[in-house]
Structures are given as C-alpha cells and as structure tokens.
Design a protein around this motif. Structure first.
Motif, PDB file in Angstrom:
ATOM      1  N   HIS A   1     -28.283 -29.229 -26.124  1.00  0.00           N
ATOM      2  CA  HIS A   1     -28.726 -30.622 -26.039  1.00  0.00           C
ATOM      3  C   HIS A   1     -28.167 -31.300 -24.793  1.00  0.00           C
ATOM      4  N   LEU A   2     -26.911 -30.971 -24.442  1.00  0.00           N
ATOM      5  CA  LEU A   2     -26.320 -31.545 -23.232  1.00  0.00           C
ATOM      6  C   LEU A   2     -27.084 -31.086 -21.999  1.00  0.00           C
ATOM      7  N   VAL A   3     -27.383 -29.791 -21.949  1.00  0.00           N
ATOM      8  CA  VAL A   3     -28.135 -29.259 -20.809  1.00  0.00           C
ATOM      9  C   VAL A   3     -29.524 -29.888 -20.752  1.00  0.00           C
ATOM     10  N   GLU A   4     -30.160 -30.031 -21.919  1.00  0.00           N
ATOM     11  CA  GLU A   4     -31.480 -30.663 -21.945  1.00  0.00           C
ATOM     12  C   GLU A   4     -31.413 -32.080 -21.399  1.00  0.00           C
ATOM     13  N   GLY A   5     -30.327 -32.803 -21.730  1.00  0.00           N
ATOM     14  CA  GLY A   5     -30.174 -34.157 -21.209  1.00  0.00           C
ATOM     15  C   GLY A   5     -30.071 -34.180 -19.699  1.00  0.00           C
ATOM     16  N   LEU A   6     -29.288 -33.243 -19.154  1.00  0.00           N
ATOM     17  CA  LEU A   6     -29.160 -33.170 -17.699  1.00  0.00           C
ATOM     18  C   LEU A   6     -30.497 -32.826 -17.043  1.00  0.00           C
ATOM     19  N   LEU A   7     -31.228 -31.887 -17.649  1.00  0.00           N
ATOM     20  CA  LEU A   7     -32.530 -31.519 -17.094  1.00  0.00           C
ATOM     21  C   LEU A   7     -33.519 -32.676 -17.210  1.00  0.00           C
ATOM     22  N   ASP A   8     -33.454 -33.405 -18.335  1.00  0.00           N
ATOM     23  CA  ASP A   8     -34.332 -34.568 -18.488  1.00  0.00           C
ATOM     24  C   ASP A   8     -34.064 -35.589 -17.392  1.00  0.00           C
TER      25      ASP A   8
ATOM     26  N   PRO B   1     -25.266  -7.972 -20.246  1.00  0.00           N
ATOM     27  CA  PRO B   1     -25.431  -6.956 -21.297  1.00  0.00           C
ATOM     28  C   PRO B   1     -25.638  -7.562 -22.683  1.00  0.00           C
ATOM     29  N   GLY B   2     -24.976  -8.681 -22.961  1.00  0.00           N
ATOM     30  CA  GLY B   2     -25.131  -9.302 -24.274  1.00  0.00           C
ATOM     31  C   GLY B   2     -26.546  -9.762 -24.535  1.00  0.00           C
ATOM     32  N   HIS B   3     -27.211 -10.252 -23.498  1.00  0.00           N
ATOM     33  CA  HIS B   3     -28.600 -10.689 -23.672  1.00  0.00           C
ATOM     34  C   HIS B   3     -29.501  -9.490 -23.946  1.00  0.00           C
ATOM     35  N   LEU B   4     -29.273  -8.388 -23.237  1.00  0.00           N
ATOM     36  CA  LEU B   4     -30.084  -7.188 -23.466  1.00  0.00           C
ATOM     37  C   LEU B   4     -29.856  -6.641 -24.880  1.00  0.00           C
ATOM     38  N   ALA B   5     -28.615  -6.676 -25.343  1.00  0.00           N
ATOM     39  CA  ALA B   5     -28.327  -6.211 -26.700  1.00  0.00           C
ATOM     40  C   ALA B   5     -29.024  -7.083 -27.737  1.00  0.00           C
ATOM     41  N   MET B   6     -29.085  -8.394 -27.488  1.00  0.00           N
ATOM     42  CA  MET B   6     -29.759  -9.289 -28.416  1.00  0.00           C
ATOM     43  C   MET B   6     -31.256  -8.972 -28.480  1.00  0.00           C
TER      44      MET B   6
ATOM     45  N   MET C   1     -40.952 -14.529 -17.913  1.00  0.00           N
ATOM     46  CA  MET C   1     -39.648 -14.859 -17.342  1.00  0.00           C
ATOM     47  C   MET C   1     -38.799 -15.567 -18.394  1.00  0.00           C
ATOM     48  N   LEU C   2     -37.576 -15.080 -18.589  1.00  0.00           N
ATOM     49  CA  LEU C   2     -36.617 -15.697 -19.503  1.00  0.00           C
ATOM     50  C   LEU C   2     -35.449 -16.174 -18.660  1.00  0.00           C
ATOM     51  N   SER C   3     -35.198 -17.472 -18.641  1.00  0.00           N
ATOM     52  CA  SER C   3     -34.154 -17.939 -17.745  1.00  0.00           C
ATOM     53  C   SER C   3     -33.590 -19.279 -18.168  1.00  0.00           C
ATOM     54  N   GLY C   4     -32.344 -19.520 -17.751  1.00  0.00           N
ATOM     55  CA  GLY C   4     -31.731 -20.828 -17.913  1.00  0.00           C
ATOM     56  C   GLY C   4     -32.084 -21.778 -16.785  1.00  0.00           C
ATOM     57  N   GLU C   5     -32.741 -21.269 -15.739  1.00  0.00           N
ATOM     58  CA  GLU C   5     -33.163 -22.133 -14.636  1.00  0.00           C
ATOM     59  C   GLU C   5     -34.433 -22.877 -15.013  1.00  0.00           C
ATOM     60  N   PRO C   6     -34.629 -24.086 -14.470  1.00  0.00           N
ATOM     61  CA  PRO C   6     -35.864 -24.814 -14.770  1.00  0.00           C
ATOM     62  C   PRO C   6     -37.075 -24.157 -14.124  1.00  0.00           C
ATOM     63  N   GLN C   7     -38.217 -24.295 -14.772  1.00  0.00           N
ATOM     64  CA  GLN C   7     -39.448 -23.734 -14.233  1.00  0.00           C
ATOM     65  C   GLN C   7     -39.913 -24.556 -13.034  1.00  0.00           C
ATOM     66  N   ARG C   8     -40.368 -23.861 -11.993  1.00  0.00           N
ATOM     67  CA  ARG C   8     -40.869 -24.541 -10.815  1.00  0.00           C
ATOM     68  C   ARG C   8     -42.333 -24.930 -11.016  1.00  0.00           C
ATOM     69  N   PRO C   9     -42.774 -26.011 -10.358  1.00  0.00           N
ATOM     70  CA  PRO C   9     -44.172 -26.457 -10.537  1.00  0.00           C
ATOM     71  C   PRO C   9     -45.203 -25.391 -10.205  1.00  0.00           C
ATOM     72  N   GLY C  10     -44.911 -24.506  -9.217  1.00  0.00           N
ATOM     73  CA  GLY C  10     -45.904 -23.518  -8.800  1.00  0.00           C
ATOM     74  C   GLY C  10     -45.842 -22.207  -9.545  1.00  0.00           C
TER      75      GLY C  10
ATOM     76  N   ARG D   1     -45.696 -16.578 -17.204  1.00  0.00           N
ATOM     77  CA  ARG D   1     -45.224 -17.208 -18.444  1.00  0.00           C
ATOM     78  C   ARG D   1     -43.715 -17.372 -18.379  1.00  0.00           C
ATOM     79  N   PHE D   2     -43.221 -18.470 -18.914  1.00  0.00           N
ATOM     80  CA  PHE D   2     -41.824 -18.842 -18.745  1.00  0.00           C
ATOM     81  C   PHE D   2     -41.276 -19.320 -20.082  1.00  0.00           C
ATOM     82  N   ILE D   3     -40.114 -18.805 -20.463  1.00  0.00           N
ATOM     83  CA  ILE D   3     -39.409 -19.276 -21.659  1.00  0.00           C
ATOM     84  C   ILE D   3     -37.990 -19.617 -21.239  1.00  0.00           C
ATOM     85  N   ALA D   4     -37.580 -20.849 -21.521  1.00  0.00           N
ATOM     86  CA  ALA D   4     -36.257 -21.305 -21.106  1.00  0.00           C
ATOM     87  C   ALA D   4     -35.202 -20.856 -22.106  1.00  0.00           C
ATOM     88  N   LYS D   5     -34.043 -20.448 -21.604  1.00  0.00           N
ATOM     89  CA  LYS D   5     -32.889 -20.150 -22.446  1.00  0.00           C
ATOM     90  C   LYS D   5     -32.150 -21.447 -22.741  1.00  0.00           C
ATOM     91  N   PRO D   6     -31.580 -21.610 -23.941  1.00  0.00           N
ATOM     92  CA  PRO D   6     -31.677 -20.710 -25.083  1.00  0.00           C
ATOM     93  C   PRO D   6     -33.028 -20.862 -25.757  1.00  0.00           C
TER      94      PRO D   6
END
Length: 491
Positions: free
Chosen positions: A82-89, A286-291, A354-363, A367-372
């Motif tokens: 939620h904190l990260v979402e606030g910063l991204l917002d 490695p932890g993400h791959l194991a999950m 793409m699975l990432s904690g980085e924000p999706q770029r406009p271009g 397909r993009f799924i944000a972590k978490p």
C-alpha cells in the motif's frame, strides 16, 4: 557557500529578490523531502522488521504458531504494498498519467463495507465509527470504485489516527447526482496556520500530529484524486476541537440498474485441458522462481528457470516455450531487451508476460503484471495468453483460486458445514458469540472464539478455516452471515 550566496542575494533589485525567493523555496522543498524520506524509511522499516523477524523464527523452527506468523508476514507485506502504491499514485498524479475507471457501484453496500473495514481500527482505540446516510440514498451510482474507496479510506484512516477519544463519523448526502461525504472527528484538530499546508505533498505539520505515524502523502493523494474526479475537498478544523473534511463529487445514477444477481464463482483451479504447456520463468531472485514453481508445477505446467538473459536465450533455443514470464530488472540487464530478443528469434507465437516491481511504461506492448501480484490474477493472464480451458475443483470458489487456498468469505457463507450432533450445539454457541463480536468489531476476541471452535475436533476444522479466511480479509459482513448460517443449521 550557501551563506555567502544568501548574503549576495539579500541585496537590492527585483531580479535579486526573485532569486532569493526561489532559493528559499528550493531550501524549503529540500527540507520537506528530507523529512518525507525519513518518515517513509520509518514506515518501511516497521513492517520489514516484522517480516524479517517472523521469517527467521519459521526458518529456525522456533515459531509456535506458523499460521499466525504467516498472517503477520502477509499483513506486513500488504502494508508495504500500500505504501508503494501510494508513492506510485503520487508519481502518476504529478505526471498526469492517472486514469479513472467508470463502473456501477452498489452505493449502500460500498459504504457499509468501508465502515466495516475500518471499524476494527477504530475499536482498537476505543472509538465509535458511525455511518450516517439519508433514507433516499440510491442503490447504484457510477464512478471509479477503487479511487473513491481510496479517498474515503484515507480520510477515515486519518480521522481515526488523530482521534484519541469520542467518535468518527462518515456522513453521506446525495441530491441531484451530487454526493457529499463528510468525515467528522473529535480529534486533536488542526491549527489555522497549518490548514493550508496539510494537502501539500511531503508536508507533516508540527505539534501533536507530528508524533503520529505516517508518510505525509495521504492527503496530497486524496486531494489530487478528488480533483481528477472533478470534485472538491475542503477542511474545517480548530486545534483541540476536531476536524471536518468534506468531499463533493458528481456520482450519476445509471439509466438501467445492473444485474444484481452475480453468477456463482467457479471453484479453485486444479489443472488445464489439452497438451502439457511449458513455461520459461526468468528472474534474478531465486525466491521468486521457487514461488512460481510451487504455483505452476502442481497445475501441470513444465517449468524451466533462468536468472539471466544468456541462460534464458539458451533454454529457449533448445525447445520453444509456450510462455515466458520475465522480470524487467534482471540484475544489470534489461528484461524488455530480452523479451525483444526472444520475440525476434521465436516469432509472435511465443507469449511473453512481464512481471516486475517497476511501473509500466506508456509504450509497453507486452502484457504486464506488477509485483506484488495475486495468484488468481497471474493465472487469469496465463489462461488468456495460452487460451487454456481450466479444470476446477467442484464446490465453492477459493480465495486465491489455487490449490490449498482458503475459501473466499462470500462462498464460505453459502456453504453448508455438516457438524456431528454431539458438537453442533456447542459450535452454534461459539458462532453466536462470533456474530456478537463482529457487531462490535473485537478482532482478537473473534480469533480466540474461532480457536475454541477449532479445538472442538477435526470436524470443525473446515468451518474454522472459513471463518479465519473471512476475518483475514476483514469481511465482517460475510463472517457474520456464516456464523448465522451455522446457528440456523444447528437449530
């Protein structure tokens, strides 16, 4: 140097005075950002400490209750998210990239759900949380439910945080498509000299308010969201006499009410039909791959993993995968560049997400799924990309839509739990007490009552798990409904 510059800028002349004003503004902004970063660091460290500590206890085998530890870890992770979402917002608002959705909102249920969600927080401080609505409130309105919820949760959460005694009220009025939300508290109030600064990003006012936790972003984001939705927000307050925040928004009523009876949700995913699909997962953690392996292999996927671009390209060259799940930040490498290479070598038939904690770029076209991310969202995306027909378990839907997840509260409330006669009456008594505790929002007492219910024997385990699932989501309405159903079945 800064002192000499100020001395020089203190001389006469309009240009010099303008430069001096700009310097003072820049220094004030830097000081505000320094305070903000210190506050954010504190907000991040607290949940991280809980996650790190409980994870070590589980790893050492010293945790007496691993389920309770897992709940603490999950809730701490949600706080961080939620904190990260606030910063991204905030970044989206400042960049003009925030977009609104327009959906039908079942208005009374929406408001009651908000109050039920925050009632636990209020009760923990001994506060009453009151919802006041007029008799003619419409059943349906149109708007962005996520952003409206965010605005009201920010205001109600602040009111609870800055109130030590008395009550917090959400008063709602509706007339001529105009909704007015007033959040009224009996808290510490705001001094007149601070009222103009509370909506500024990175600002935290001095005095008693500075002692309360927070990053100083909530009201800035709230004001920005209200303005983007075409509304207005204002505050009336006096130091020591509480505050009243008022939001006015146009929420029109739909011409045709939506279908009120939703189709029942399907059961948990247990596999898929057709040939075996294989997935290449690329991530430097490695932890993400194991999950991902723990999620996908039980469903029948063949999974291969890589931690860098060269390994991923080599694996894909041996046999083309059906799907690539790729992180964007691969150490010092760029996942987007890897995706472009894979697509160039294997053509458009290769599906990439793409699975990432980085924000999706406009271009971005991939397909993009944000972590978490939620497992259910990931599986839905995989199904759409590969055109899969899922195999599902019979019965009620489950919370995460994956094997082993706890039942969703709404589905559990509709389920029937058959209890043997010798414990049915005792279980019903526990459920009656749970229903009473739900009305006052006493979470710890509810947890204790569920534990006593589970202790009656293995026959009550499914019921206890369903109740815990509802409590974990703070879905108190569904929790009370399930408790009433058990009493009815026992009677």
């Amino acid at each position: 140097m800064a002192g000499r510059l100020r001395t020089w800028l203190s001389g006469e002349g309009g240009e010099t005075a303008d430069l001096a004003a700009r310097l003072r503004a820049a220094e004030a902004a830097n000081e505000a950002k320094t305070r903000f970063l210190a506050s954010v660091a504190h907000e991040i460290r607290s949940p991280l400490n809980a996650i790190y500590g409980y994870a070590q206890l589980i790893e050492r085998g010293e945790g007496r209750d691993p389920v309770s530890a897992a709940r603490t870890i999950r809730r701490s992770a949600e706080h961080l998210a939620h904190l990260v979402e606030g910063l991204l917002d905030m970044a989206q608002v400042e960049g003009g990239a925030l977009k609104l959705e327009r959906e039908a909102i079942r208005f009374p249920d929406f408001l009651e759900g908000l109050v039920a969600m925050l009632a636990v927080q209020a009760e923990a401080k001994g506060l009453a949380l009151v919802l006041e609505t007029p008799p003619g409130l419409p059943e349906w309105v149109q708007g962005d439910p996520r952003r409206l919820r965010q605005v009201l949760i920010n205001l109600l959460g602040n009111a609870i945080k800055f109130t030590d005694a008395g009550q917090v009220t959400l008063k709602v009025e509706y007339r001529n498509q105009l909704a007015t939300f007033a959040v009224i508290d009996t808290g510490i109030g705001i001094a007149p000299e601070d009222a103009g600064r509370i909506f500024a990003p990175f600002e935290r006012i001095a005095g008693p308010a500075a002692e309360r936790p927070g990053a100083g972003l909530g009201l800035a984001i709230t004001q920005a969201l209200v303005h983007i939705m075409g509304g207005e927000i204002r505050v009336e307050s006096a130091l020591g006499a509480g505050s009243r925040f008022t939001v006015r928004l146009m929420l029109s009523q739909p011409l045709t009410p939506p279908e009120t009876l939703a189709a029942p949700e399907p059961g948990a995913i247990t596999g898929y039909l057709g040939r075996e699909r294989w997935v290449l997962a690329v991530d430097d953690e490695p932890g993400h791959l194991a999950m991902l392996r723990a999620l996908l292999e039980p469903l029948g996927f063949q999974l291969r993993t890589a931690r860098d671009s060269d390994t991923a390209l080599a694996i894909a060259a041996q046999a083309q995968p059906d799907l690539v799940l790729c992180d964007i930040a691969l150490g010092g490498e760029d996942g987007r560049a890897l995706a472009a290479q894979l697509r160039g070598r294997h053509g458009p038939a290769l599906r990439i997400v793409m699975l990432s904690g980085e924000p999706q770029r406009p271009g971005d076209q991939t397909r993009f799924i944000a972590k978490p991310f939620d497992f259910a969202d990931l599986l839905q995306t995989i199904g759409e990309e590969l055109g899969l027909e899922w195999v599902r378990a019979p019965g009620a839907a489950q919370a995460a839509a994956v094997p082993g997840a706890a039942p969703a509260p709404g589905a559990a409330a509709a389920a029937t739990f058959v209890l043997p006669p010798h414990i049915a009456a005792t279980a019903a008594a526990h459920c009656a007490e749970i229903e009473r505790l739900v009305r006052i929002g006493h979470v710890r007492a509810i947890e204790a009552e569920i534990a006593q219910l589970a202790a009656l024997g293995p026959e009550t385990a499914p019921l206890a798990e369903a109740l815990c699932a509802g409590l974990d989501r703070f879905d108190l309405k569904a929790l009370a409904g399930l408790a009433r159903r058990v009493q009815s079945d026992a009677g």
